[in-house]
Motif scaffolding. Structure first.
Motif, PDB file in Angstrom:
ATOM      1  N   HIS A   1      -4.205  41.831   3.536  1.00 25.13           N
ATOM      2  CA  HIS A   1      -2.927  41.688   2.843  1.00 25.13           C
ATOM      3  C   HIS A   1      -1.795  41.632   3.853  1.00 25.13           C
ATOM      4  N   ASP A   2      -1.143  40.497   3.924  1.00 28.64           N
ATOM      5  CA  ASP A   2       0.010  40.309   4.817  1.00 28.64           C
ATOM      6  C   ASP A   2       1.223  39.978   3.954  1.00 28.64           C
ATOM      7  N   PRO A   3       1.976  40.983   3.515  1.00 28.42           N
ATOM      8  CA  PRO A   3       3.102  40.720   2.601  1.00 28.42           C
ATOM      9  C   PRO A   3       4.229  39.921   3.237  1.00 28.42           C
ATOM     10  N   LEU A   4       4.242  39.835   4.563  1.00 34.29           N
ATOM     11  CA  LEU A   4       5.317  39.093   5.232  1.00 34.29           C
ATOM     12  C   LEU A   4       5.001  37.610   5.400  1.00 34.29           C
ATOM     13  N   ALA A   5       3.739  37.226   5.213  1.00 38.46           N
ATOM     14  CA  ALA A   5       3.365  35.818   5.414  1.00 38.46           C
ATOM     15  C   ALA A   5       4.144  34.872   4.501  1.00 38.46           C
ATOM     16  N   PRO A   6       4.279  35.159   3.189  1.00 37.14           N
ATOM     17  CA  PRO A   6       5.070  34.251   2.341  1.00 37.14           C
ATOM     18  C   PRO A   6       6.533  34.187   2.763  1.00 37.14           C
ATOM     19  N   LEU A   7       7.075  35.293   3.256  1.00 39.35           N
ATOM     20  CA  LEU A   7       8.472  35.296   3.694  1.00 39.35           C
ATOM     21  C   LEU A   7       8.644  34.432   4.943  1.00 39.35           C
ATOM     22  N   ARG A   8       7.696  34.526   5.858  1.00 36.32           N
ATOM     23  CA  ARG A   8       7.766  33.687   7.064  1.00 36.32           C
ATOM     24  C   ARG A   8       7.643  32.218   6.703  1.00 36.32           C
ATOM     25  N   ALA A   9       6.728  31.905   5.776  1.00 33.20           N
ATOM     26  CA  ALA A   9       6.555  30.506   5.372  1.00 33.20           C
ATOM     27  C   ALA A   9       7.799  29.983   4.671  1.00 33.20           C
TER      28      ALA A   9
END
Length: 408
Positions: free
Chosen positions: A81-89
Motif C-alpha cells: 500500500h503506497d498512499p502517496l503514489a496516486p498523489l505523485r501521479a
C-alpha cells in the motif's frame, strides 16, 4: 434481447459465487464493490488476502475496509500500500499537461487520477500509478519528443522488460513513427523517479479511428485547488473502460470496480451509461461488465438493461470468470502460458465493426515490438510468415526459463 431480472437495492453477490469463493476472495470483492463491506466472519489468511488485493489492484479499498472495522492491516498488505503514489501521479499529470499545452498540444487523460475523482471522489481510493495521455495522431511524435525532453525514456532504455530492443537508444519520436501504424500507444518511464506514462494516439486497435477530440465531449476534473485536467465525458469514459476491461477479459477487479462505482453514482441507476455504451457499439463489452459486477459485487443492473442474446457475450463472461478467479484470485494473467492468447481472444470477442476486426487481424499478424525492427522492402509480406515460428520459439524459451527457476 431479454430483460434482466429485477434486483433489490443493494443486491448481493451471486450465492453460488459466495459458496465457492474463499473467504479472502469474497472479502476483497466486497471491498471493491460500491457498498460498504461487512465485517468478515472469522479470521482471514493475511498472505492470501494481500496477494488477492495486490493482484487485482484494489489494495486501497481493502485497507480502507479493514480500518473501518477496526482490524489490523496485515504487514504483507501494508507493504503493498503506497498512499502517496496516486498523489505523485496526479501532480505529474498536471505538470505534463502544462508542458504539452505550452506547445499547443491538448491531451486528454484516460483513467488514472481523473477516473479516481469521478468514480470514487478521492485520489487515494483507486490504486494506480501510471498516467494515460491521449493526443491526436498528428501530435504524437511531438508529444513523444516533449516527454523525452522531460526525462522520459522507452522501457528498453530504463531497465524495463522490452519485447524488442532493435531501436534501443532511438528517440521516442522515432519510436512513435515506427509503432503508430501497428499500435495505439507507447509506454515510457521517467529515468529518475520511475513514473510510467502511456502515450496514446488512438483509443482502440481499429485501423481508422476518428480522433476522440473531434467526436467526444470533454469534462474537466479538479485534482487539486486550481488544477484541473480534461478527460472524456462520463458516458464516453464508461464505454472506453468497458472496452478496455473486456478486451483484457476483466483480468483485474479494479476495472470492474470502476464500472460499478460509475454506475452507482448515476441517479437513474446507470441507464444513461448503458444506452451510451450501446450507442458507441460497446454493448457487448458493457453487458459483460454489468453481469460480472452483479456477480462479484452485487451491483444492481441498470433498470433498462437487457443483456444481448450473444454467444460471444457468454464466452466472454465465462472466460473472464476463469481469468478473475484463477488460483483463487491470486494468479496473474501475465504469468500464465496463455497470457497473449487470452488478450487476443478478448479483443476478438468485443470487436463490433469491420475496422475493429481489421485492427485485430493486424495485431495478430504483426507485433508492436516487431514494428521497431528494421524493415526490409518486403517486410509486410514476409513478417506474418515468420510470426508463428517466433511465437512458438518465445513460448519455448519462457517455458525453459520457468523450469530453470523451479529447479533453482
Amino acid at each position: 434481447m431479454f430483460p434482466a431480472p429485477a434486483l433489490p437495492e443493494p443486491a448481493f453477490p451471486d450465492p453460488a459465487h459466495r459458496a465457492m469463493a474463499s473467504p479472502e476472495f469474497a472479502f476483497v470483492c466486497a471491498c471493491a464493490g460500491p457498498f460498504a463491506p461487512p465485517d468478515p466472519d472469522g479470521d482471514l489468511d493475511d498472505a492470501t488476502l494481500a496477494a488477492i488485493a495486490h493482484r487485482h489492484q484494489v489494495v486501497p479499498l481493502v485497507v480502507e475496509a479493514l480500518k473501518r472495522h477496526g482490524r489490523p492491516i496485515p504487514p504483507a498488505l501494508a507493504a503493498r500500500h503506497d498512499p502517496l503514489a496516486p498523489l505523485r501521479a496526479a501532480r505529474e499529470a498536471i505538470r505534463l499537461r502544462t508542458l504539452l499545452l505550452a506547445d499547443g498540444i491538448e491531451p486528454i487523460f484516460l483513467k488514472g487520477s481523473a477516473l479516481a475523482m469521478l468514480a470514487y471522489g478521492a485520489l487515494g481510493r483507486r490504486q494506480f500509478s501510471d498516467i494515460d495521455l491521449l493526443v491526436r495522431p498528428v501530435d504524437a511524435r511531438r508529444a513523444a519528443e516533449l516527454l523525452e525532453n522531460a526525462g522520459y525514456r522507452a522501457r528498453s532504455d530504463t531497465g524495463g522488460n522490452p519485447a524488442d530492443t532493435n531501436l534501443a537508444g532511438a528517440t521516442l519520436a522515432n519510436r512513435v513513427a515506427r509503432l503508430s501504424p501497428l499500435a495505439k500507444d507507447m509506454e515510457v518511464r521517467h529515468a529518475d523517479n520511475g513514473q510510467i506514462v502511456e502515450l496514446h494516439w488512438r483509443m482502440t486497435d481499429a485501423l481508422r479511428e476518428r480522433p476522440a477530440q473531434d467526436r467526444e465531449a470533454v469534462q474537466w476534473v479538479d485534482l487539486a485547488p486550481g488544477a484541473a485536467v480534461p478527460t472524456l465525458a462520463t458516458d464516453a469514459l464508461f464505454a472506453y473502460i468497458c472496452n478496455h476491461g473486456a478486451a483484457h477479459m476483466w483480468a483485474r477487479l479494479r476495472w470492474l470496480a470502476d464500472v460499478a462505482a460509475l454506475l452507482a453514482r448515476e441517479p437513474d441507476g446507470g441507464d444513461r451509461l448503458w444506452h451510451a455504451a450501446v450507442a458507441r457499439r460497446q454493448g457487448r463489452a458493457a453487458a459483460s461488465a454489468i453481469l460480472l459486477a452483479r456477480r462479484y459485487f452485487g451491483t444492481p443492473v441498470p433498470p433498462a438493461f437487457a443483456a444481448p442474446v450473444s454467444l460471444r457475450l457468454r464466452v466472454l463472461v465465462a472466460l473472464s470468470r476463469r481469468v478473475i478467479e484463477a488460483g483463487g484470485g491470486t494468479t496473474e494473467l501475465a504469468r500464465t502460458h496463455w497470457r497473449g492468447w487470452a488478450e487476443m481472444t478478448g479483443k476478438l470477442l468485443v470487436v463490433s465493426s469491420p475496422g475493429d476486426l481489421g485492427g485485430w487481424c493486424v495485431r495478430l499478424l504483426f507485433s508492436a515490438s516487431d514494428a521497431e525492427a528494421e524493415r526490409s522492402r518486403f517486410w509486410f509480406v514476409l513478417h506474418p510468415l515468420q510470426r508463428i515460428p517466433r511465437l512458438l520459439k518465445r513460448r519455448r524459451l519462457r517455458q525453459d526459463l520457468r523450469r530453470t527457476r523451479e529447479r533453482a
